[in-house]
Design a protein around this motif. Structure first.
Motif, PDB file in Angstrom:
ATOM      1  N   LEU A   1      13.188 -41.465   6.024  1.00  0.00           N
ATOM      2  CA  LEU A   1      12.859 -42.432   7.060  1.00  0.00           C
ATOM      3  C   LEU A   1      11.356 -42.606   7.210  1.00  0.00           C
ATOM      4  O   LEU A   1      10.608 -41.633   7.178  1.00  0.00           O
ATOM      5  CB  LEU A   1      13.435 -41.969   8.405  1.00  0.00           C
ATOM      6  N   GLU A   2      10.944 -43.863   7.402  1.00  0.00           N
ATOM      7  CA  GLU A   2       9.537 -44.167   7.673  1.00  0.00           C
ATOM      8  C   GLU A   2       9.231 -43.864   9.136  1.00  0.00           C
ATOM      9  O   GLU A   2      10.107 -43.958   9.999  1.00  0.00           O
ATOM     10  CB  GLU A   2       9.242 -45.645   7.391  1.00  0.00           C
ATOM     11  N   LYS A   3       7.990 -43.507   9.424  1.00  0.00           N
ATOM     12  CA  LYS A   3       7.547 -43.332  10.801  1.00  0.00           C
ATOM     13  C   LYS A   3       7.190 -44.697  11.374  1.00  0.00           C
ATOM     14  O   LYS A   3       6.688 -45.538  10.633  1.00  0.00           O
ATOM     15  CB  LYS A   3       6.339 -42.389  10.856  1.00  0.00           C
ATOM     16  N   PRO A   4       7.455 -44.985  12.625  1.00  0.00           N
ATOM     17  CA  PRO A   4       8.088 -44.130  13.624  1.00  0.00           C
ATOM     18  C   PRO A   4       9.604 -44.053  13.404  1.00  0.00           C
ATOM     19  O   PRO A   4      10.254 -45.037  13.058  1.00  0.00           O
ATOM     20  CB  PRO A   4       7.780 -44.816  14.953  1.00  0.00           C
ATOM     21  N   LEU A   5      10.146 -42.842  13.595  1.00  0.00           N
ATOM     22  CA  LEU A   5      11.563 -42.598  13.355  1.00  0.00           C
ATOM     23  C   LEU A   5      12.443 -43.197  14.449  1.00  0.00           C
ATOM     24  O   LEU A   5      13.542 -43.663  14.165  1.00  0.00           O
ATOM     25  CB  LEU A   5      11.832 -41.090  13.267  1.00  0.00           C
TER      26      LEU A   5
ATOM     27  N   GLU B   1      19.657 -39.570  20.948  1.00  0.00           N
ATOM     28  CA  GLU B   1      19.844 -41.022  20.861  1.00  0.00           C
ATOM     29  C   GLU B   1      18.819 -41.617  19.908  1.00  0.00           C
ATOM     30  O   GLU B   1      17.863 -40.963  19.514  1.00  0.00           O
ATOM     31  CB  GLU B   1      19.774 -41.695  22.233  1.00  0.00           C
ATOM     32  N   LEU B   2      19.037 -42.882  19.558  1.00  0.00           N
ATOM     33  CA  LEU B   2      18.129 -43.612  18.673  1.00  0.00           C
ATOM     34  C   LEU B   2      17.524 -44.788  19.422  1.00  0.00           C
ATOM     35  O   LEU B   2      18.195 -45.450  20.201  1.00  0.00           O
ATOM     36  CB  LEU B   2      18.878 -44.139  17.447  1.00  0.00           C
TER      37      LEU B   2
ATOM     38  N   ALA C   1      15.252 -44.997  12.024  1.00  0.00           N
ATOM     39  CA  ALA C   1      16.584 -44.375  12.018  1.00  0.00           C
ATOM     40  C   ALA C   1      17.643 -45.391  12.444  1.00  0.00           C
ATOM     41  O   ALA C   1      18.732 -45.451  11.870  1.00  0.00           O
ATOM     42  CB  ALA C   1      16.612 -43.155  12.931  1.00  0.00           C
ATOM     43  N   TYR C   2      17.306 -46.210  13.436  1.00  0.00           N
ATOM     44  CA  TYR C   2      18.237 -47.229  13.921  1.00  0.00           C
ATOM     45  C   TYR C   2      18.479 -48.298  12.849  1.00  0.00           C
ATOM     46  O   TYR C   2      19.571 -48.849  12.740  1.00  0.00           O
ATOM     47  CB  TYR C   2      17.701 -47.872  15.198  1.00  0.00           C
ATOM     48  N   ALA C   3      17.463 -48.569  12.050  1.00  0.00           N
ATOM     49  CA  ALA C   3      17.578 -49.576  10.991  1.00  0.00           C
ATOM     50  C   ALA C   3      18.292 -49.037   9.750  1.00  0.00           C
ATOM     51  O   ALA C   3      18.656 -49.824   8.874  1.00  0.00           O
ATOM     52  CB  ALA C   3      16.186 -50.085  10.609  1.00  0.00           C
TER      53      ALA C   3
END
Length: 148
Positions: free
Chosen positions: A69-73, A92-93, A99-101
């Motif tokens: 995952l890229e930052k921001p997570l 949660e996301l 992470a949500y993507a």
């Protein structure tokens, strides 16, 4: 901010020693000349060493979901057990984070973080896990323990 709960030093010390002993046994097993030994995930209570990393950047291996995952997570984490160095889990996301993507967004909430950049984080404190994530380059390789 997080509240700090004073620990019973006797219980904390005992749990820390158990965790250390489990990690030491696993280290000896991995260093053993017999390559057929595979420690059972069910034999560990609370903390356990993360399995060896695999070559794929993202995917499912055994009981782990490994993602890059890229930052921001955009991941809100919480302690597995309050005040104990037993790692963190996804609370949660945020819809603005990577992470949500990701294709795994529906699976991540509730999962325990097993490793960051291949380093086991199952037996360390919330602050130590956060430091490892913050210090990691982007993209960050994170493995999560799958339920079941």
């Amino acid at each position: 901010t997080r509240d700090t709960v004073p620990l019973n030093s006797e219980e904390s010390s005992e749990e820390t020693m158990k965790c250390f002993a489990r990690g030491l046994v696993s280290l000896f097993a991995l260093a053993s000349p017999t390559s057929g030994f595979v420690p059972s995930v069910t034999s560990y209570i609370g903390c356990r060493p993360a399995p060896l990393a695999h070559s794929s950047k993202t995917g499912i291996l055994a009981n782990l979901l490994s993602v890059e995952l890229e930052k921001p997570l955009g991941i809100l984490l919480e302690e597995v057990e309050e005040g104990q160095p037993l790692g963190v889990k996804v609370e949660e996301l945020s819809d603005s984070g990577s992470a949500y993507a990701s294709e795994y967004k529906e699976q991540l909430v509730g999962l325990k973080v097993a490793s960051v950049m291949g380093e086991d984080v199952t037996c360390i404190s919330f602050d130590d896990v956060m430091d490892k994530i913050i210090d990691a380059p982007s993209p960050v390789q994170i493995a999560f323990e799958l339920k079941g």
